[in-house]
Scaffold this active site. Structure first.
Site, PDB file in Angstrom:
ATOM      1  N   ALA A  92      -4.072  39.262 -47.791  1.00 50.41           N
ATOM      2  CA  ALA A  92      -4.079  40.263 -48.681  1.00 50.41           C
ATOM      3  C   ALA A  92      -4.848  39.839 -49.797  1.00 50.41           C
ATOM      4  CB  ALA A  92      -2.722  41.092 -49.020  1.00 50.41           C
ATOM      5  N   LYS A  93      -4.745  38.402 -50.208  1.00 49.51           N
ATOM      6  CA  LYS A  93      -5.264  37.963 -51.318  1.00 49.51           C
ATOM      7  C   LYS A  93      -5.154  38.562 -52.600  1.00 49.51           C
ATOM      8  CE  LYS A  93      -8.567  35.011 -48.789  1.00 49.51           C
ATOM      9  NZ  LYS A  93      -8.667  35.769 -47.452  1.00 49.51           N
ATOM     10  N   ARG A  94      -3.775  39.029 -52.781  1.00 54.26           N
ATOM     11  CA  ARG A  94      -3.245  39.964 -54.133  1.00 54.26           C
ATOM     12  C   ARG A  94      -3.180  38.779 -55.148  1.00 54.26           C
ATOM     13  NH1 ARG A  94      -5.095  43.414 -50.773  1.00 54.26           N
ATOM     14  NH2 ARG A  94      -3.687  45.209 -50.254  1.00 54.26           N
TER      15      ARG A  94
END
Lengths: 275, 275
Positions: A92-94
């Site tokens: 998700a690379k949040r």
């Protein structure tokens, strides 16, 4: 899942393969298009075909959220279907802070929120420690922090050397080790060159690395094993399209590709894995 | 929405206020809890109460996705309800590459995908140009790139000076200006100190800045206007909790707080806005 269980699964399956579920409705074989939920039906077939050879699955969240509530439902069903003996990664690379970061952590970790129970989430480091810490509050859950990525833009900032000649990716890896232990933090390492692989393993001797892009994009799986394996294996190597879109029939095609990689990995475990 | 329209709305409303919709079901006043969709009902009331005083709305995506498909539906309804004369920001802080970044862009920009038609998305710079470019392919849509953030962790990497003594946030702002024009790129600037505000305006004279955290967190709105306004205003200043949770009745409480900020902004437009 904790690291002891993860290492046990790697040893049992003789594999450190992660299968990336970048499931694009447009690329799903025709046979699945007639299903009520083609994305879930396809994922299910891929999981059935590859679960003997893979220790991890990594749904790429963009591919699900692009379809709104329907996409999230396909992802929920996919996660419910996951076998118990695999490590799951929400790619998700949040990257946000405080309360917001905690909400993102809840989204993927707390089954009472969005219905997911992922083992890990990929996180971006730009906003610093208070963008990572909220994810570390969950027991037996992992942050997989972006460190060194292999895309062309990875050079824009990650390789920038500071006044003390330390490139940004190294600063990220060193500082992040003070935020969380190797029992809760992995790094995304897109390196394929042997010198970089040796370097990142030296910087973070005990952390697991998630290595994307070996295979189709040309990285050498043997180099990754040779230069970056540690005494607990410490590697999850991802393949997405090379496996899931290998042919029209996942039961045959995805299985064949996953098995091929697993057999190669088994060889490298014989050769380079010293407990 | 293009910049000409945005500036026109700012001039008409005499406001550069952005209302952050960090809508937490737990914090919604009791009166809304009995609604079928409390989050949407509350957002609707906040929008009704503040639309005369705000030029932009910024849903914080974490607060919606933490509730899975139901959360995305609340967000879809909120976006459908948005007045035509406001600029909308998906505060998502996404950051991935190529095909994946394009999927994230589709999620928020293409109404035929997830059902959203946001004007802009916040994006993280760590992965470089190929993580930003896919968002710029959409006409009259904007990237709002993280540059300088005001959280404690913002100092971990953003202030790190490189060999040539340029701090990372400045490198991000300078390089990003070669990726997209000021007609399609804004920067997140969490600065509140006057020297930093002057500096970032010097680095990016023509870009809009999204400034979070003025108000409750103690930043001075006047300093932001005095030191960072440009000849097209160039500012969107966000307030979230200070407005939406100002009291139990948004029609009175959120309205009062938004009006108070708008009146202050109107004064600063008189004083510092020179076309």
């Amino acid at each position: 899942m904790n690291s002891t269980e993860l290492v046990k699964h790697i040893e049992n399956k003789r594999s450190f393969l992660c299968v990336g579920l970048d499931t694009d409705p447009v690329l799903i074989p025709a046979a699945f298009q007639k299903e009520v939920d083609p994305v879930f039906a396809f994922n299910k077939a891929v999981i059935d075909a590859t679960a003997d050879y893979a220790v991890a699955y990594k749904p790429n969240i963009a591919f699900y959220e692009a379809f709104g509530p329907k996409g999230w439902e396909s992802l929920q069903k996919t996660m419910e279907y996951m076998p118990k003996d695999v490590f799951t990664i929400a790619d998700a690379k949040r990257g946000d802070i405080g309360n917001t970061a905690y909400k993102y952590a809840q989204t993927f970790f707390d089954p009472n929120c969005a219905g997911f129970n992922f083992d890990s989430v990929t996180v971006a480091p730009y906003m610093g420690h208070d963008s990572v810490e909220p994810f570390l509050r969950f027991e037996d859950k992992w942050v997989i922090l972006l460190a060194l990525t292999s895309n062309p833009g990875g050079h824009d900032f990650q390789m920038t050397k500071s006044e003390d000649y330390i490139p940004l990716y190294e600063r990220v890896m060193r500082l992040a080790q003070s935020w969380g232990s190797p029992e809760e933090m992995m790094f995304v390492i897109g390196a394929t060159r042997s010198d970089f692989l040796q370097k990142v393993r030296e910087i973070a001797p005990d952390n697991f690395f998630l290595v994307p892009g070996v295979g189709a994009q040309g990285g050498s799986l043997e180099d990754v094993a040779k230069y970056a394996m540690n005494s607990r294996v410490g590697l999850l190597v991802n393949s997405s399209r090379g496996i899931i879109y290998a042919g029209d029939n996942p039961a045959i095609d995805a299985k064949r590709e996953a098995k091929k990689i697993q057999e190669e990995m088994s060889m490298y475990l014989d050769e380079y894995y010293i407990k």
